[in-house]
Design an enzyme around this catalytic site. Structure first.
Site, PDB file in Angstrom:
ATOM      1  N   LYS A  49      42.020  27.470 -34.145  1.00 15.84           N
ATOM      2  CA  LYS A  49      41.007  26.434 -34.416  1.00 15.84           C
ATOM      3  C   LYS A  49      39.801  26.631 -33.493  1.00 15.84           C
ATOM      4  O   LYS A  49      38.652  26.570 -33.924  1.00 15.84           O
ATOM      5  CB  LYS A  49      41.613  25.032 -34.205  1.00 15.84           C
ATOM      6  CG  LYS A  49      42.608  24.648 -35.295  1.00 15.84           C
ATOM      7  CD  LYS A  49      43.427  23.423 -34.925  1.00 15.84           C
ATOM      8  CE  LYS A  49      44.538  23.197 -35.957  1.00 15.84           C
ATOM      9  NZ  LYS A  49      45.507  22.178 -35.580  1.00 15.84           N
ATOM     10  N   GLN A  93      46.968  17.680 -31.156  1.00 16.12           N
ATOM     11  CA  GLN A  93      47.872  18.640 -31.794  1.00 16.12           C
ATOM     12  C   GLN A  93      49.304  18.113 -31.730  1.00 16.12           C
ATOM     13  O   GLN A  93      49.807  17.779 -30.656  1.00 16.12           O
ATOM     14  CB  GLN A  93      47.769  20.000 -31.077  1.00 16.12           C
ATOM     15  CG  GLN A  93      48.610  21.094 -31.694  1.00 16.12           C
ATOM     16  CD  GLN A  93      48.133  21.526 -33.086  1.00 16.12           C
ATOM     17  OE1 GLN A  93      46.935  21.576 -33.361  1.00 16.12           O
ATOM     18  NE2 GLN A  93      49.077  21.818 -33.971  1.00 16.12           N
ATOM     19  N   ASP A 116      41.530  14.286 -38.573  1.00 15.78           N
ATOM     20  CA  ASP A 116      42.613  14.642 -39.516  1.00 15.78           C
ATOM     21  C   ASP A 116      43.197  13.407 -40.196  1.00 15.78           C
ATOM     22  O   ASP A 116      44.316  13.459 -40.715  1.00 15.78           O
ATOM     23  CB  ASP A 116      43.714  15.427 -38.775  1.00 15.78           C
ATOM     24  CG  ASP A 116      44.488  16.346 -39.716  1.00 15.78           C
ATOM     25  OD1 ASP A 116      44.144  16.414 -40.923  1.00 15.78           O
ATOM     26  OD2 ASP A 116      45.442  16.996 -39.258  1.00 15.78           O
TER      27      ASP A 116
END
Ligand code: NAP
Length: 282
Positions: A49, A93, A116
Site C-alpha cells: 500500500k 491494518q 475502508d
C-alpha cells in the site's frame, strides 16, 4: 475457457488516471496506516500500500507498534491523526492483537477519514443504503472489475461465500444495492453446493480451497477473494482455478484479480476523501 477478469490491468489503468489527477494537486493527499505487531502478511500488505501510494504522489505514513501496545496508545494516535488536517485517510491494518478491542479502535477513526468504511457510522450508512464517506475497498474493487467487463448484476443471483465485516457482508449489501438477489453462505451453511449451483455470480471470501468445478453452472461468473499460502508456500485463492476456469464464463485469477483492485480502491478512496475534505474547507 473462461474470460480472465484482469485486476492488474484495470488497476494500472485506474491508477494511471489517478496519478494524472494527483499531479495537478498543489497539496498532495495523505494516507496514514497503523500497523500493530509482526504479522508477515500484514507487513507485506502495508508495504504494498505504501509503495503504491508513493508511486502516485500520495503522502503515505506507516505508524508501527509492537504487538503488546495498549489500546489507549492506539486511541491517542488515532485522535491525533483525526485532528491533523494534513491527514486525509486513516487505515488500521487488521487483524489487531486479541487484547485490543478492535471495534473501539476502528470507531475512534473520524468517519470522514475512514478509508475502508470500517466505522459504525459508515457501516450504518452502507446498511441503510445511504452514501458512506467511501465504500469498502475490496467489494468496491470487485464491482469496478465487474463493471469493466460489463457484467450487470440487476436481477442476477449473487452468492457470497463468507460473512466477514471486511468482505462478505459489505459485498452482499453492495450487490443488493445493484438489484441482485443475494444469498450469503458461511461455515454453518448446509448443502453449500446446492446453493452455489444456482449462482449467476459466485463470490468466495473464505481463505481455504473450497470452490470446485462441480459447484457452479457453466455460465457462472466466479470471483475469488481468498488469498493465502498453501502448505508448499504457493499463493492460492479459494477456487480451484485450473478446473473452474475451464468451465465458467468469467473468473478472477489469484494473484492478479481482486488483490490489485483492493489496492486501487484504497488509493481512489484516499483521493475521494481528500477531495471531500478540501471542498468543505473552501
Ligand atoms: P474471515 O473473516 O476469516 O471470514 C471467512 C468467512 O468464511 C467466514 O464468514 C466463515 O464463516 C466462512 N467460511 C469458513 N469456512 C467455510 C466453509 N467451509 N464453508 C463456507 N464458509 C466458510 O476472512 P475475510 O477477512 O473475509 O477474508 C477471506 C479471505 O479473503 C482470506 O483469504 C483473506 O486473506 C482474503 N482477502 C483478500 C483480499 C484481497 O484484496 N484479495 C481482501 C480481504 C481479504 P463463519 O462466519 O461461519 O466463521
Amino acid at each position: 475457457m473462461a474470460v480472465i477478469l484482469d485486476g492488474k490491468s484495470l488497476r494500472n489503468k485506474l491508477l494511471e488516471n489517478l496519478k494524472k489527477e494527483i499531479d495537478e494537486f498543489e497539496v498532495k493527499p495523505s494516507l496514514a496506516v497503523i500497523l500493530v505487531g509482526e504479522d508477515p502478511a500484514s507487513k507485506i500488505y502495508v508495504n504494498n500500500k505504501r509503495k503504491t501510494a508513493e508511486s502516485l504522489g500520495i503522502v503515505s505514513t506507516v505508524i508501527t507498534y509492537p504487538q503488546d501496545v495498549s489500546e489507549d496508545v492506539l486511541l491517542a494516535k488515532i485522535n491525533e491523526l483525526n485532528r491533523d488536517s494534513s491527514v486525509n485517510a486513516i487505515l488500521v491494518q487488521l487483524p489487531l492483537p486479541k487484547h485490543i478491542n478492535k471495534q473501539n479502535v476502528i470507531d475512534a477513526i473520524s468517519p470522514e477519514k475512514d478509508v475502508d468504511c470500517f466505522t459504525l457510522e459508515n457501516c450504518g450508512r452502507l446498511f441503510t443504503g445511504l452514501e458512506p464517506a467511501v465504500y469498502p475497498c475490496t467489494p468496491q474493487g470487485i464491482l469496478f472489475l465487474l463493471d469493466e467487463y460489463n457484467i450487470d448484476l440487476d436481477g442476477k443471483h449473487v452468492v457470497v461465500v463468507g460473512r466477514s465485516n471486511l468482505v462478505g457482508k459489505p459485498m452482499a449489501l453492495m450487490t443488493l444495492k445493484r438489484n441482485a438477489t443475494v444469498t450469503i453462505c458461511h461455515s454453518h451453511t448446509k448443502n453449500l453446493k446446492d446453493i452455489t449451483k444456482t449462482a449467476d455470480v459466485l463470490i468466495s471470501a473464505v481463505g481455504e480451497v473450497l470452490i470446485e468445478d462441480d459447484m457452479m453452472k457453466d455460465e457462472c461468473v466466479v470471483i475469488d477473494v481468498g488469498i493465502f499460502k498453501d502448505d508448499s508456500g504457493k499463493v492460492r485463492g479459494d477456487v480451484n482455478f485450473d478446473a473452474v476456469s475451464k468451465k465458467v464464463s468469467y473468473i478472477t485469477p489469484v494473484p492478479g484479480g481482486v488483490g490489485p483492485m483492493t489496492i486501487a480502491s484504497l488509493m481512489l478512496n484516499t483521493v475521494k476523501l481528500y477531495k471531500k475534505q478540501n471542498k468543505r474547507s473552501l
